[in-house]
Design an enzyme around this catalytic site. Sequence first.
Site, PDB file in Angstrom:
ATOM      1  N   ASN A  11       0.871  -1.179   0.000  1.00  0.00           N
ATOM      2  CA  ASN A  11       0.000   0.000   0.000  1.00  0.00           C
ATOM      3  C   ASN A  11       0.905   1.225   0.000  1.00  0.00           C
ATOM      4  OD1 ASN A  11      -1.788   2.060   0.505  1.00  0.00           O
ATOM      5  ND2 ASN A  11      -2.290   1.411   2.598  1.00  0.00           N
ATOM      6  N   LYS A  13       0.161   4.263  -0.374  1.00  0.00           N
ATOM      7  CA  LYS A  13      -0.462   5.474   0.181  1.00  0.00           C
ATOM      8  C   LYS A  13      -0.170   6.670  -0.746  1.00  0.00           C
ATOM      9  CE  LYS A  13      -0.122   3.350   4.693  1.00  0.00           C
ATOM     10  NZ  LYS A  13       0.020   3.486   6.123  1.00  0.00           N
ATOM     11  N   HIS A  96      -9.413   1.392   4.984  1.00  0.00           N
ATOM     12  CA  HIS A  96      -8.130   1.580   5.671  1.00  0.00           C
ATOM     13  C   HIS A  96      -8.324   2.557   6.834  1.00  0.00           C
ATOM     14  CE1 HIS A  96      -4.030   2.815   6.490  1.00  0.00           C
ATOM     15  NE2 HIS A  96      -3.660   1.674   5.925  1.00  0.00           N
ATOM     16  N   GLU A  98      -6.665   4.949   7.901  1.00  0.00           N
ATOM     17  CA  GLU A  98      -6.442   6.368   7.570  1.00  0.00           C
ATOM     18  C   GLU A  98      -7.681   6.959   6.908  1.00  0.00           C
ATOM     19  OE1 GLU A  98      -2.786   5.740   5.450  1.00  0.00           O
ATOM     20  OE2 GLU A  98      -1.812   5.205   7.333  1.00  0.00           O
ATOM     21  N   GLU A 168      -5.229  -4.640  10.831  1.00  0.00           N
ATOM     22  CA  GLU A 168      -4.195  -3.634  11.054  1.00  0.00           C
ATOM     23  C   GLU A 168      -4.497  -2.862  12.332  1.00  0.00           C
ATOM     24  OE1 GLU A 168      -2.215  -2.503   7.089  1.00  0.00           O
ATOM     25  OE2 GLU A 168      -4.042  -1.333   7.216  1.00  0.00           O
ATOM     26  N   GLY A 174       2.538   2.498  10.710  1.00  0.00           N
ATOM     27  CA  GLY A 174       3.482   3.586  10.472  1.00  0.00           C
ATOM     28  C   GLY A 174       4.196   4.063  11.723  1.00  0.00           C
ATOM     29  N   SER A 215       3.573  -1.774  10.421  1.00  0.00           N
ATOM     30  CA  SER A 215       5.019  -1.804  10.639  1.00  0.00           C
ATOM     31  C   SER A 215       5.671  -3.138  10.292  1.00  0.00           C
ATOM     32  CB  SER A 215       5.355  -1.383  12.078  1.00  0.00           C
ATOM     33  OG  SER A 215       4.912  -0.054  12.317  1.00  0.00           O
TER      34      SER A 215
HETATM   35  P1  PGA Z   1       2.918   0.515   7.629  1.00  0.00           P
HETATM   36  O1  PGA Z   1       1.459   0.702   7.011  1.00  0.00           O
HETATM   37  O2  PGA Z   1       3.466  -0.778   7.074  1.00  0.00           O
HETATM   38  O3  PGA Z   1       3.690   1.704   7.147  1.00  0.00           O
HETATM   39  O4  PGA Z   1       2.769   0.464   9.111  1.00  0.00           O
HETATM   40  C1  PGA Z   1       0.603  -0.393   6.855  1.00  0.00           C
HETATM   41  C2  PGA Z   1      -0.725   0.058   6.279  1.00  0.00           C
HETATM   42  O5  PGA Z   1      -1.198   1.119   6.654  1.00  0.00           O
HETATM   43  O6  PGA Z   1      -1.318  -0.638   5.427  1.00  0.00           O
END
Ligand code: PGA
Length: 253
Positions: A11, A13, A96, A98, A168, A174, A215
């Site tokens: 992903n 983003k 997601h 976010e 997640e 992140g 992460s």
């Molecule tokens: P990350 O993001 O691996 O940077 O923690 C995962 C995601 O949001 O799908």
Amino acid sequence: MMARVPLIAGNWKMNKTVGEALRLVDEMLPGLQAVQGVEKLLCPPAIAIMPVAAMLEGKGIGLGAQNLHWEKDGAYTGELSTAMVAEFCQYVIVGHSERRALFGDSDLNVHRKVTAALAAGLKPVLCIGETLEQNEAGRAAEVLSAQLRAALEGVQINSAEALVVAYEPVWAIGTGKAASPEPINTLLRNVVRPTLAGLLGQELAEGVRVLYGGSVNAANAGEYFAQPEVDGALVGGASLKAADFLAITQAAA
Ligand code: PGA
């Protein structure tokens, strides 16, 4: 039990211009193609979908969008319809954290998006996850099953491959604070899979891939894939570097 083929999804983003996206794909393509027994999926920003699709043509690597709108067409400035996405992609990330936190992806809208995606022949990667506050209050199980029920109540799938779930934990995205693999496995086994069984029936639920995200990196990926309930990963930050994404993919093989 049906064998679940691991899925590693990147992903990206809101990262990479089209030029950068093409260079990244070029860098990772030979390595990704060499990994057998793992399904690979790239989810670039919307503007890069079309040129990346041209690069991935016939290469055996899937393409996904990061979002879509549930209406067929109309006055929805800035949005993409399922038909627009389905012209180039097989997958779409839905719900997601976010988007839930920043862009109004309520449980109802997530349900609409899942339904619209499936109707267009797209496979939703349905994201669920509890916040740090909910986790610390011991509410993870309750939150995950509520999100699954809200998204999937009344939804029909014809095959287990038509749907992917990504667990997640919001506090692990992140942040570099990856969740411990064993408790993840326990949650998936005791909460996510049984909730899916209640919604989709036992047989389909056994075949749906459930990914971990938050992460994931080249160093910790193997510990997640060693868990029987973890069928792959949704990778954010580490999917932006060819060597890291490749190493994660290899760890799933
Ligand atoms: P990350 O993001 O691996 O940077 O923690 C995962 C995601 O949001 O799908």
